[in-house]
Design an enzyme around this catalytic site. Structure first.
Site, mmCIF file in Angstrom:
data_model
loop_
_atom_site.group_PDB
_atom_site.id
_atom_site.type_symbol
_atom_site.label_atom_id
_atom_site.label_comp_id
_atom_site.label_asym_id
_atom_site.label_seq_id
_atom_site.Cartn_x
_atom_site.Cartn_y
_atom_site.Cartn_z
ATOM 1 N N SER A 42 0.806 -1.224 0.000
ATOM 2 C CA SER A 42 0.000 0.000 0.000
ATOM 3 C C SER A 42 0.836 1.271 0.000
ATOM 4 O O SER A 42 0.402 2.299 -0.516
ATOM 5 C CB SER A 42 -0.937 0.008 1.213
ATOM 6 O OG SER A 42 -0.202 -0.111 2.417
ATOM 7 N N GLY A 75 -2.072 -4.193 0.647
ATOM 8 C CA GLY A 75 -2.315 -5.413 1.402
ATOM 9 C C GLY A 75 -1.412 -6.574 1.049
ATOM 10 O O GLY A 75 -1.460 -7.625 1.696
ATOM 11 N N ASN A 104 3.334 -5.578 5.567
ATOM 12 C CA ASN A 104 2.180 -6.399 5.966
ATOM 13 C C ASN A 104 2.614 -7.719 6.603
ATOM 14 O O ASN A 104 1.887 -8.268 7.435
ATOM 15 C CB ASN A 104 1.278 -6.662 4.757
ATOM 16 C CG ASN A 104 0.561 -5.406 4.313
ATOM 17 O OD1 ASN A 104 -0.071 -4.718 5.106
ATOM 18 N ND2 ASN A 104 0.686 -5.076 3.038
ATOM 19 N N ASP A 185 -4.822 6.606 10.249
ATOM 20 C CA ASP A 185 -4.496 5.268 10.754
ATOM 21 C C ASP A 185 -3.080 5.175 11.307
ATOM 22 O O ASP A 185 -2.694 4.162 11.880
ATOM 23 C CB ASP A 185 -4.721 4.213 9.667
ATOM 24 C CG ASP A 185 -3.833 4.419 8.430
ATOM 25 O OD1 ASP A 185 -2.908 5.254 8.471
ATOM 26 O OD2 ASP A 185 -4.085 3.751 7.408
ATOM 27 N N HIS A 188 -0.243 4.767 7.111
ATOM 28 C CA HIS A 188 -0.027 5.187 5.728
ATOM 29 C C HIS A 188 0.311 6.676 5.637
ATOM 30 O O HIS A 188 -0.363 7.500 6.248
ATOM 31 C CB HIS A 188 -1.270 4.901 4.882
ATOM 32 C CG HIS A 188 -1.604 3.455 4.806
ATOM 33 N ND1 HIS A 188 -2.550 2.869 5.627
ATOM 34 C CD2 HIS A 188 -1.113 2.472 4.014
ATOM 35 C CE1 HIS A 188 -2.629 1.578 5.342
ATOM 36 N NE2 HIS A 188 -1.770 1.310 4.369
#
Length: 210
Positions: A42, A75, A104, A185, A188
């Site tokens: 991402s 992801g 991830n 979040d 990111h």
């Protein structure tokens, strides 16, 4: 009855020659254009950021004579990226592969030995295709425990040293701890951060293309 006159043979010949010359010029331009392939998650895909404003698009604009292909998927893990890489190498025949993957893996608490093996395999695949590789390091939040977070980050250094590839130790250096440059979040980077990411990556890319 046809109201227009048919083109002469000389006109048709000149047109065909012109089209042929244009096609040949396009082929030469494409053939001499170095390609950079970004294989990431991402962060590479620019999650939450307009496509034309993420750091990969900015890199493409910065490298005037080089086409940058973004093959990042939000992801994705190192296992997923490794499985996708052979087809990408075969299709695009890049000169340089930027490996931006693993975040991830860490967020899911996967064993670092799996990440290490996948990164090593991706570098080997890249070299076997005739391309160079560079590795972009990542960190994960400290709530995963010091032992795991240190081992995770150290994996990038170990792979880079063992495989003798250029390493950017932390892609989000100067960004991750600045709330103004991160999305809500706190994982990111936001749109404002994309230029800073480009500044972190660009010197390593430029060195690797020469």
């Amino acid at each position: 009855m046809n109201s227009g006159s048919a083109p002469s043979k000389n006109t048709l010949l000149r047109t065909r020659r012109l089209i042929g010359a244009l096609c040949w010029a396009f082929f030469l331009a494409s053939a001499t254009q170095a390609q950079v392939l970004v294989v990431g998650d991402s962060i590479g895909a620019g999650y939450g950021v307009p496509e034309q404003r993420n750091w990969v698009s900015l890199l493409d604009a910065e490298l005037k004579d080089t086409r940058v292909i973004n093959a990042s998927i939000s992801g994705d893990t190192s296992s997923g990226a490794k499985s996708r890489l052979p087809a990408l190498l075969n299709h695009f025949s890049p000169k340089l592969v930027i490996i931006e993957i693993g975040g991830n893996d860490g967020l899911r608490g996967q064993p670092v030995k799996i990440l290490k093996q996948n990164l090593t395999d991706m570098i080997a695949m890249t070299r076997d295709s005739g391309a160079k590789a560079i590795l972009l390091g990542m960190r994960i939040p400290p709530n995963y425990g010091k032992a795991y977070t240190d081992a995770f980050h150290d994996t990038y250094h170990k792979v880079a040293q063992e495989q003798n590839v250029p390493l950017l130790p932390f892609l989000l250096e100067g960004i991750a701890l600045n709330p103004a440059l991160m999305q809500a979040d706190r994982i990111h980077p936001n749109e404002k951060a994309q230029v800073k990411i480009l500044q972190n990556v660009l010197p390593l890319v430029q060195q690797s293309l020469h």
